[in-house]
Design a protein around this motif. Sequence first.
Motif, PDB file in Angstrom:
ATOM      1  N   GLU A 114      -2.285 -11.278  -0.038  1.00  0.00           N
ATOM      2  CA  GLU A 114      -2.921 -10.286  -0.897  1.00  0.00           C
ATOM      3  C   GLU A 114      -3.895  -9.495  -0.038  1.00  0.00           C
ATOM      4  O   GLU A 114      -4.634 -10.078   0.763  1.00  0.00           O
ATOM      5  CB  GLU A 114      -3.663 -10.961  -2.050  1.00  0.00           C
ATOM      6  CG  GLU A 114      -2.737 -11.661  -3.023  1.00  0.00           C
ATOM      7  CD  GLU A 114      -3.483 -12.384  -4.130  1.00  0.00           C
ATOM      8  OE1 GLU A 114      -4.717 -12.562  -4.023  1.00  0.00           O
ATOM      9  OE2 GLU A 114      -2.821 -12.782  -5.099  1.00  0.00           O
ATOM     10  N   TYR A 167      -6.829  -6.284  -0.126  1.00  0.00           N
ATOM     11  CA  TYR A 167      -7.654  -5.362  -0.899  1.00  0.00           C
ATOM     12  C   TYR A 167      -8.871  -4.968  -0.068  1.00  0.00           C
ATOM     13  O   TYR A 167      -9.165  -5.595   0.957  1.00  0.00           O
ATOM     14  CB  TYR A 167      -8.076  -5.960  -2.250  1.00  0.00           C
ATOM     15  CG  TYR A 167      -8.952  -7.181  -2.153  1.00  0.00           C
ATOM     16  CD1 TYR A 167     -10.341  -7.090  -2.181  1.00  0.00           C
ATOM     17  CD2 TYR A 167      -8.389  -8.450  -2.036  1.00  0.00           C
ATOM     18  CE1 TYR A 167     -11.132  -8.222  -2.097  1.00  0.00           C
ATOM     19  CE2 TYR A 167      -9.171  -9.575  -1.954  1.00  0.00           C
ATOM     20  CZ  TYR A 167     -10.552  -9.458  -1.983  1.00  0.00           C
ATOM     21  OH  TYR A 167     -11.332 -10.580  -1.894  1.00  0.00           O
ATOM     22  N   SER A 185     -10.778  -1.783  -4.240  1.00  0.00           N
ATOM     23  CA  SER A 185      -9.446  -1.211  -4.444  1.00  0.00           C
ATOM     24  C   SER A 185      -8.641  -2.179  -5.300  1.00  0.00           C
ATOM     25  O   SER A 185      -9.061  -3.317  -5.544  1.00  0.00           O
ATOM     26  CB  SER A 185      -8.738  -1.032  -3.093  1.00  0.00           C
ATOM     27  OG  SER A 185      -8.362  -2.293  -2.566  1.00  0.00           O
ATOM     28  N   ASP A 186      -7.474  -1.733  -5.721  1.00  0.00           N
ATOM     29  CA  ASP A 186      -6.528  -2.641  -6.359  1.00  0.00           C
ATOM     30  C   ASP A 186      -5.990  -3.596  -5.295  1.00  0.00           C
ATOM     31  O   ASP A 186      -6.013  -3.295  -4.098  1.00  0.00           O
ATOM     32  CB  ASP A 186      -5.362  -1.862  -6.977  1.00  0.00           C
ATOM     33  CG  ASP A 186      -5.797  -1.023  -8.172  1.00  0.00           C
ATOM     34  OD1 ASP A 186      -6.800  -1.384  -8.818  1.00  0.00           O
ATOM     35  OD2 ASP A 186      -5.123  -0.015  -8.448  1.00  0.00           O
ATOM     36  N   LYS A 228      -3.050  -5.323  -3.314  1.00  0.00           N
ATOM     37  CA  LYS A 228      -1.642  -5.131  -2.930  1.00  0.00           C
ATOM     38  C   LYS A 228      -1.105  -6.493  -2.487  1.00  0.00           C
ATOM     39  O   LYS A 228      -1.818  -7.270  -1.856  1.00  0.00           O
ATOM     40  CB  LYS A 228      -1.518  -4.151  -1.765  1.00  0.00           C
ATOM     41  CG  LYS A 228      -2.127  -2.789  -2.012  1.00  0.00           C
ATOM     42  CD  LYS A 228      -1.157  -1.894  -2.685  1.00  0.00           C
ATOM     43  CE  LYS A 228      -1.769  -0.484  -2.752  1.00  0.00           C
ATOM     44  NZ  LYS A 228      -0.809   0.504  -3.103  1.00  0.00           N
ATOM     45  N   THR A 229       0.144  -6.755  -2.815  1.00  0.00           N
ATOM     46  CA  THR A 229       0.760  -8.028  -2.454  1.00  0.00           C
ATOM     47  C   THR A 229       1.868  -7.804  -1.437  1.00  0.00           C
ATOM     48  O   THR A 229       2.696  -6.913  -1.594  1.00  0.00           O
ATOM     49  CB  THR A 229       1.343  -8.720  -3.703  1.00  0.00           C
ATOM     50  OG1 THR A 229       0.291  -8.927  -4.638  1.00  0.00           O
ATOM     51  CG2 THR A 229       1.953 -10.060  -3.338  1.00  0.00           C
ATOM     52  N   LEU A 230       1.849  -8.632  -0.412  1.00  0.00           N
ATOM     53  CA  LEU A 230       2.916  -8.648   0.580  1.00  0.00           C
ATOM     54  C   LEU A 230       3.697  -9.942   0.363  1.00  0.00           C
ATOM     55  O   LEU A 230       3.172 -11.031   0.555  1.00  0.00           O
ATOM     56  CB  LEU A 230       2.343  -8.600   1.996  1.00  0.00           C
ATOM     57  CG  LEU A 230       3.328  -8.811   3.127  1.00  0.00           C
ATOM     58  CD1 LEU A 230       4.435  -7.777   3.076  1.00  0.00           C
ATOM     59  CD2 LEU A 230       2.628  -8.775   4.455  1.00  0.00           C
ATOM     60  N   PHE A 233      -0.094  -0.064   4.142  1.00  0.00           N
ATOM     61  CA  PHE A 233      -0.683   0.090   2.816  1.00  0.00           C
ATOM     62  C   PHE A 233      -1.769   1.148   2.861  1.00  0.00           C
ATOM     63  O   PHE A 233      -2.500   1.259   3.842  1.00  0.00           O
ATOM     64  CB  PHE A 233      -1.352  -1.205   2.341  1.00  0.00           C
ATOM     65  CG  PHE A 233      -0.414  -2.289   1.919  1.00  0.00           C
ATOM     66  CD1 PHE A 233       0.618  -2.058   1.038  1.00  0.00           C
ATOM     67  CD2 PHE A 233      -0.588  -3.580   2.392  1.00  0.00           C
ATOM     68  CE1 PHE A 233       1.463  -3.070   0.638  1.00  0.00           C
ATOM     69  CE2 PHE A 233       0.245  -4.605   2.001  1.00  0.00           C
ATOM     70  CZ  PHE A 233       1.280  -4.344   1.121  1.00  0.00           C
ATOM     71  N   THR A 234      -1.890   1.902   1.775  1.00  0.00           N
ATOM     72  CA  THR A 234      -3.055   2.752   1.554  1.00  0.00           C
ATOM     73  C   THR A 234      -3.835   2.117   0.417  1.00  0.00           C
ATOM     74  O   THR A 234      -3.296   1.928  -0.674  1.00  0.00           O
ATOM     75  CB  THR A 234      -2.637   4.188   1.182  1.00  0.00           C
ATOM     76  OG1 THR A 234      -1.886   4.736   2.269  1.00  0.00           O
ATOM     77  CG2 THR A 234      -3.854   5.057   0.911  1.00  0.00           C
ATOM     78  N   LEU A 235      -5.071   1.760   0.702  1.00  0.00           N
ATOM     79  CA  LEU A 235      -5.933   1.135  -0.293  1.00  0.00           C
ATOM     80  C   LEU A 235      -6.952   2.164  -0.769  1.00  0.00           C
ATOM     81  O   LEU A 235      -7.706   2.707   0.030  1.00  0.00           O
ATOM     82  CB  LEU A 235      -6.653  -0.075   0.319  1.00  0.00           C
ATOM     83  CG  LEU A 235      -5.746  -1.162   0.884  1.00  0.00           C
ATOM     84  CD1 LEU A 235      -6.572  -2.221   1.611  1.00  0.00           C
ATOM     85  CD2 LEU A 235      -4.914  -1.790  -0.206  1.00  0.00           C
TER      86      LEU A 235
END
Length: 116
Positions: free
Chosen positions: A83, A85, A93-94, A96-98, A109-111
Amino acid sequence: MRLKRTVFLAAALSLVGCLAVLQGRAAETVRTVSGHVLDSADQPLYKAVVYLKNTKTLVIRTYITEKDGSFRFSALSPNVDYEVYADHQGDRSDVKTLSAFDNRKQIVFTLKVHSR
């Protein structure tokens, strides 16, 4: 004596070759996550803290963004979910899951950090 030297040299070269193959395989299996942290106006955030959480071990790595808002985590296991953020001055930020099912070696990723 000459035979012993030849055998030793052949064994040493074989070992070096095996190590090179193993090292090449290890390099093929790791992943890298990179990207940028932006504010709500799409401007890069300098000194934002990016968190990378290993969901298997719960170990968290951090990265403080560069002037252009960039971050990078390397040598990530392909068999683990992560995860990602960012946090900047209390705003987040939200997440993001990898996924381990994502077989890409380089993920970007763009956070986007949301102001309160």
